[in-house]
Motif scaffolding. Structure first.
Motif, PDB file in Angstrom:
ATOM      1  N   ARG A 240      -5.912  -5.021  -6.941  1.00  0.00           N
ATOM      2  CA  ARG A 240      -5.277  -3.773  -6.834  1.00  0.00           C
ATOM      3  C   ARG A 240      -5.933  -3.044  -5.172  1.00  0.00           C
ATOM      4  NH1 ARG A 240      -0.566  -3.039 -10.001  1.00  0.00           N
ATOM      5  NH2 ARG A 240      -1.267  -3.340 -11.715  1.00  0.00           N
ATOM      6  N   ALA A 241      -6.701  -3.629  -5.568  1.00  0.00           N
ATOM      7  CA  ALA A 241      -7.672  -2.746  -4.349  1.00  0.00           C
ATOM      8  C   ALA A 241      -7.600  -3.216  -2.839  1.00  0.00           C
ATOM      9  CB  ALA A 241      -9.529  -2.942  -4.623  1.00  0.00           C
ATOM     10  N   GLN A 242      -7.756  -4.605  -2.664  1.00  0.00           N
ATOM     11  CA  GLN A 242      -7.445  -4.996  -0.904  1.00  0.00           C
ATOM     12  C   GLN A 242      -6.773  -5.801  -1.014  1.00  0.00           C
ATOM     13  OE1 GLN A 242     -11.551  -4.674   1.221  1.00  0.00           O
ATOM     14  NE2 GLN A 242     -12.547  -4.659  -1.119  1.00  0.00           N
ATOM     15  N   GLY A 243      -5.862  -5.994  -2.328  1.00  0.00           N
ATOM     16  CA  GLY A 243      -4.431  -7.642  -1.700  1.00  0.00           C
ATOM     17  C   GLY A 243      -5.557  -9.172  -1.985  1.00  0.00           C
ATOM     18  N   HIS A 244      -7.045  -8.724  -2.305  1.00  0.00           N
ATOM     19  CA  HIS A 244      -7.686 -10.075  -2.212  1.00  0.00           C
ATOM     20  C   HIS A 244      -6.466 -10.735  -3.414  1.00  0.00           C
ATOM     21  CE1 HIS A 244     -11.215  -8.118  -1.494  1.00  0.00           C
ATOM     22  NE2 HIS A 244     -10.892  -9.189  -0.490  1.00  0.00           N
ATOM     23  N   VAL A 245      -6.459 -12.779  -3.182  1.00  0.00           N
ATOM     24  CA  VAL A 245      -5.220 -13.206  -3.433  1.00  0.00           C
ATOM     25  C   VAL A 245      -5.690 -14.318  -3.897  1.00  0.00           C
ATOM     26  CG1 VAL A 245      -3.702 -14.969  -2.888  1.00  0.00           C
ATOM     27  CG2 VAL A 245      -3.294 -12.706  -1.942  1.00  0.00           C
ATOM     28  N   PHE A 246      -5.590 -14.507  -5.517  1.00  0.00           N
ATOM     29  CA  PHE A 246      -6.396 -15.676  -6.397  1.00  0.00           C
ATOM     30  C   PHE A 246      -4.509 -16.674  -7.007  1.00  0.00           C
ATOM     31  CE2 PHE A 246      -9.697 -12.647  -6.116  1.00  0.00           C
ATOM     32  CZ  PHE A 246     -10.082 -13.476  -6.340  1.00  0.00           C
TER      33      PHE A 246
ATOM     34  N   VAL B 162      -9.831 -10.406 -13.322  1.00  0.00           N
ATOM     35  CA  VAL B 162     -10.990  -9.455 -12.417  1.00  0.00           C
ATOM     36  C   VAL B 162     -10.924 -10.473 -10.761  1.00  0.00           C
ATOM     37  CG1 VAL B 162     -13.188  -8.540 -12.688  1.00  0.00           C
ATOM     38  CG2 VAL B 162     -11.922  -9.081 -14.753  1.00  0.00           C
ATOM     39  N   CYS B 163     -11.415  -9.322 -10.052  1.00  0.00           N
ATOM     40  CA  CYS B 163     -11.357 -10.175  -9.031  1.00  0.00           C
ATOM     41  C   CYS B 163     -12.828  -9.984  -8.279  1.00  0.00           C
ATOM     42  CB  CYS B 163     -10.739  -8.486  -7.470  1.00  0.00           C
ATOM     43  SG  CYS B 163     -11.145  -9.239  -6.222  1.00  0.00           S
ATOM     44  N   ASP B 164     -13.022 -11.312  -7.448  1.00  0.00           N
ATOM     45  CA  ASP B 164     -13.701 -11.673  -7.524  1.00  0.00           C
ATOM     46  C   ASP B 164     -14.465 -11.156  -6.793  1.00  0.00           C
ATOM     47  OD1 ASP B 164     -13.705 -13.836  -9.106  1.00  0.00           O
ATOM     48  OD2 ASP B 164     -14.288 -15.293  -7.261  1.00  0.00           O
TER      49      ASP B 164
ATOM     50  N   LEU C 195      -6.653  -7.382 -10.975  1.00  0.00           N
ATOM     51  CA  LEU C 195      -5.943  -8.959 -10.629  1.00  0.00           C
ATOM     52  C   LEU C 195      -4.479  -8.395 -11.436  1.00  0.00           C
ATOM     53  CD1 LEU C 195      -7.796 -11.961 -10.937  1.00  0.00           C
ATOM     54  CD2 LEU C 195      -7.517 -10.064  -8.779  1.00  0.00           C
ATOM     55  N   TYR C 196      -3.713  -8.389 -10.914  1.00  0.00           N
ATOM     56  CA  TYR C 196      -2.330  -7.822 -11.106  1.00  0.00           C
ATOM     57  C   TYR C 196      -1.007  -9.052 -10.686  1.00  0.00           C
ATOM     58  CZ  TYR C 196       0.016  -6.022  -7.020  1.00  0.00           C
ATOM     59  OH  TYR C 196       0.245  -5.979  -5.450  1.00  0.00           O
ATOM     60  N   GLN C 197       0.383  -9.422 -11.789  1.00  0.00           N
ATOM     61  CA  GLN C 197       1.158 -10.567 -11.075  1.00  0.00           C
ATOM     62  C   GLN C 197       2.144  -9.267 -10.398  1.00  0.00           C
ATOM     63  OE1 GLN C 197       3.253 -12.859 -13.954  1.00  0.00           O
ATOM     64  NE2 GLN C 197       3.675 -13.966 -12.306  1.00  0.00           N
ATOM     65  N   ARG C 198       2.775  -9.339  -9.248  1.00  0.00           N
ATOM     66  CA  ARG C 198       3.086  -8.703  -7.946  1.00  0.00           C
ATOM     67  C   ARG C 198       4.771  -9.107  -8.899  1.00  0.00           C
ATOM     68  NH1 ARG C 198       2.295 -10.934  -1.767  1.00  0.00           N
ATOM     69  NH2 ARG C 198       5.052 -10.571  -2.188  1.00  0.00           N
ATOM     70  N   GLU C 199       5.585  -7.769  -9.115  1.00  0.00           N
ATOM     71  CA  GLU C 199       6.558  -8.060  -9.662  1.00  0.00           C
ATOM     72  C   GLU C 199       7.319  -8.577  -9.266  1.00  0.00           C
ATOM     73  OE1 GLU C 199       9.161  -4.202 -10.337  1.00  0.00           O
ATOM     74  OE2 GLU C 199       7.240  -3.242 -10.040  1.00  0.00           O
TER      75      GLU C 199
ATOM     76  N   GLU D  77       0.519  -1.412   0.041  1.00  0.00           N
ATOM     77  CA  GLU D  77       0.157   0.112   0.207  1.00  0.00           C
ATOM     78  C   GLU D  77       0.823   1.172  -0.015  1.00  0.00           C
ATOM     79  OE1 GLU D  77      -1.981  -0.594   3.579  1.00  0.00           O
ATOM     80  OE2 GLU D  77      -2.858  -2.295   2.443  1.00  0.00           O
ATOM     81  N   ASN D  78       2.085   1.624   1.021  1.00  0.00           N
ATOM     82  CA  ASN D  78       2.743   2.069   0.792  1.00  0.00           C
ATOM     83  C   ASN D  78       3.848   2.690  -0.429  1.00  0.00           C
ATOM     84  OD1 ASN D  78       3.038   3.529   3.747  1.00  0.00           O
ATOM     85  ND2 ASN D  78       2.780   1.790   3.932  1.00  0.00           N
ATOM     86  N   LEU D  79       3.966   1.253  -0.196  1.00  0.00           N
ATOM     87  CA  LEU D  79       4.975   1.664  -1.993  1.00  0.00           C
ATOM     88  C   LEU D  79       4.040   1.902  -3.514  1.00  0.00           C
ATOM     89  CD1 LEU D  79       6.480  -1.896  -3.089  1.00  0.00           C
ATOM     90  CD2 LEU D  79       7.312   0.408  -3.572  1.00  0.00           C
ATOM     91  N   ARG D  80       2.216   1.747  -3.804  1.00  0.00           N
ATOM     92  CA  ARG D  80       0.844   2.472  -4.189  1.00  0.00           C
ATOM     93  C   ARG D  80       1.377   3.620  -4.101  1.00  0.00           C
ATOM     94  NH1 ARG D  80      -2.675  -1.767  -4.328  1.00  0.00           N
ATOM     95  NH2 ARG D  80      -3.404  -0.621  -1.972  1.00  0.00           N
ATOM     96  N   ALA D  81       1.599   4.286  -2.696  1.00  0.00           N
ATOM     97  CA  ALA D  81       0.999   5.864  -2.589  1.00  0.00           C
ATOM     98  C   ALA D  81       1.571   7.033  -2.755  1.00  0.00           C
ATOM     99  CB  ALA D  81      -0.039   6.154  -1.212  1.00  0.00           C
ATOM    100  N   GLN D  82       3.583   5.972  -2.613  1.00  0.00           N
ATOM    101  CA  GLN D  82       5.063   6.471  -2.751  1.00  0.00           C
ATOM    102  C   GLN D  82       5.018   7.363  -1.682  1.00  0.00           C
ATOM    103  OE1 GLN D  82       7.526   6.688  -5.727  1.00  0.00           O
ATOM    104  NE2 GLN D  82       6.191   4.670  -5.985  1.00  0.00           N
ATOM    105  N   THR D  83       5.185   7.095  -0.234  1.00  0.00           N
ATOM    106  CA  THR D  83       4.735   7.404   0.951  1.00  0.00           C
ATOM    107  C   THR D  83       6.304   7.114   1.182  1.00  0.00           C
ATOM    108  OG1 THR D  83       4.889   4.841   2.006  1.00  0.00           O
ATOM    109  CG2 THR D  83       3.087   6.747   1.843  1.00  0.00           C
ATOM    110  N   GLU D  84       7.036   7.552   1.971  1.00  0.00           N
ATOM    111  CA  GLU D  84       8.755   7.640   2.449  1.00  0.00           C
ATOM    112  C   GLU D  84       9.126   5.932   2.679  1.00  0.00           C
ATOM    113  OE1 GLU D  84      10.167  10.637   4.707  1.00  0.00           O
ATOM    114  OE2 GLU D  84      11.978   9.351   5.100  1.00  0.00           O
ATOM    115  N   LEU D  85       7.999   5.378   2.930  1.00  0.00           N
ATOM    116  CA  LEU D  85       7.762   4.339   3.997  1.00  0.00           C
ATOM    117  C   LEU D  85       8.209   3.067   2.344  1.00  0.00           C
ATOM    118  CD1 LEU D  85       7.989   1.972   6.279  1.00  0.00           C
ATOM    119  CD2 LEU D  85       5.316   1.785   6.172  1.00  0.00           C
ATOM    120  N   GLY D  86       7.400   3.742   1.663  1.00  0.00           N
ATOM    121  CA  GLY D  86       7.125   2.652   0.317  1.00  0.00           C
ATOM    122  C   GLY D  86       8.719   3.172  -0.419  1.00  0.00           C
ATOM    123  N   ARG D  87       8.923   4.191  -0.602  1.00  0.00           N
ATOM    124  CA  ARG D  87      10.269   3.689  -1.125  1.00  0.00           C
ATOM    125  C   ARG D  87      11.042   3.005  -0.856  1.00  0.00           C
ATOM    126  NH1 ARG D  87       8.097   9.328  -2.712  1.00  0.00           N
ATOM    127  NH2 ARG D  87       9.232  10.392  -0.986  1.00  0.00           N
TER     128      ARG D  87
END
Ligand code: ADP
Ligand code: ADP
Length: 237
Positions: free
Chosen positions: A153-159, A171-173, A179-183, A39-49
């Motif tokens: 992307r929205a809430q980290g549900h996993v498939f 698409v998240c159920d 749905l994306y593939q984590r880097e 979440e912090n990475l996405r929001a580009q916070t200092e913690l995330g970076r």
């Protein structure tokens, strides 16, 4: 006394999948260190970076940063009746910090779902982790699970593209988001994360085993069967 449960297991063992189900059942927040970092990475916070550099290499984020983040999270009101920790602690230093945090925090009374669980919790010392389900899965299965994992992307549900596919591909159920593939879910990074797990997290298994709170769970079964295994281990203590 509150419910403090820690989910352990190598990357891909199914901690996130099971933790979401269990948190719902127990009525406690699911706190995932990986989700908070993302979440912090996405929001580009200092913690995330800061964390992103380590995450993309498959290394652990430094303990001081991770501990401060979790301390802040579990001191919030919604954790008063307990918390289900997923992905934290991952090092011996984090486990020690967690014990300190828990005894520092003034936690509320437990509202248990099952009588047996209630009894087990009241028997155990205050301010400590009370149960540690540790999910065990062979390494080749872990790699298959991680490289086929898709995350919402929205809430980290996993498939999983083969083992736990969404109704509609991509698409998240639960919330309809992408749905994306984590880097860090590439074969290369996954292999490094499993190596890091053996080096840094395996010692925690001994730590919790000595304390008598470790519950070994066979994770190489369908999701529902693993969940039943966790529930019966928790109520059978
Ligand atoms: P972790 O949090 O331990 O890294 P996840 O819960 O994200 O693991 O699960 C990793 C991948 O394996 C996901 O794609 C998930 O859908 C899939 N998975 C989880 N549990 C099972 C299972 N019991 N059988 C098959 N696939 C599973
Ligand atoms: P997985 O579900 O595959 O086990 P996570 O989502 O829990 O992975 O973690 C992803 C990455 O976030 C880790 O590889 C690591 O870089 C970082 N991370 C998560 N939790 C911690 C932690 N407790 N300590 C240090 N780094 C962490």
């Amino acid at each position: 006394m509150a419910k403090q449960i820690v989910m352990l297991g190598p990357p891909g063992a199914g901690k996130g999948t099971q933790a979401k189900m269990l948190a719902e059942k127990l009525g406690v927040p699911h706190v995932s260190s990986g989700d908070i970092f993302r979440e912090n990475l996405r929001a580009q916070t200092e913690l995330g970076r800061h964390a992103g550099v380590y995450i993309n290499r498959g290394e652990l984020v430094p303990d001081d940063v991770t501990i401060a983040m979790i301390r802040e999270r579990i001191s919030r009101r919604d954790c008063n009746d307990g918390v289900l920790l997923d992905g934290f602690p991952r090092t011996a230093a984090q486990a020690e910090a967690l014990d300190e945090m828990l005894s520092d925090l003034d936690k509320g009374q437990v509202v248990a779902v099952a009588e047996a669980l209630d009894e087990m919790l009241s028997d155990l010392d205050k301010g400590q982790v009370v149960a540690v389900p540790c999910i065990i899965v062979p390494e080749d299965v872990l790699i298959e699970r991680l490289t086929g994992r898709r995350t919402c992307r929205a809430q980290g549900h996993v498939f999983h593209i083969a083992f736990n596919p969404p109704v509609q591909a991509g698409v998240c159920d639960f919330d309809g988001s992408e749905l994306y593939q984590r880097e860090d879910d590439t074969v290369e990074t996954v292999t490094n994360r499993i190596r890091v797990y053996h080096e840094r997290t395996q010692p925690l298994i001994d730590y919790y085993q000595q304390r008598g709170v470790l519950l070994e769970i066979d994770g190489n079964r369908p999701i529902e069967a693993v969940f039943d295994g966790i529930l019966s281990a928790l109520t059978g203590v």
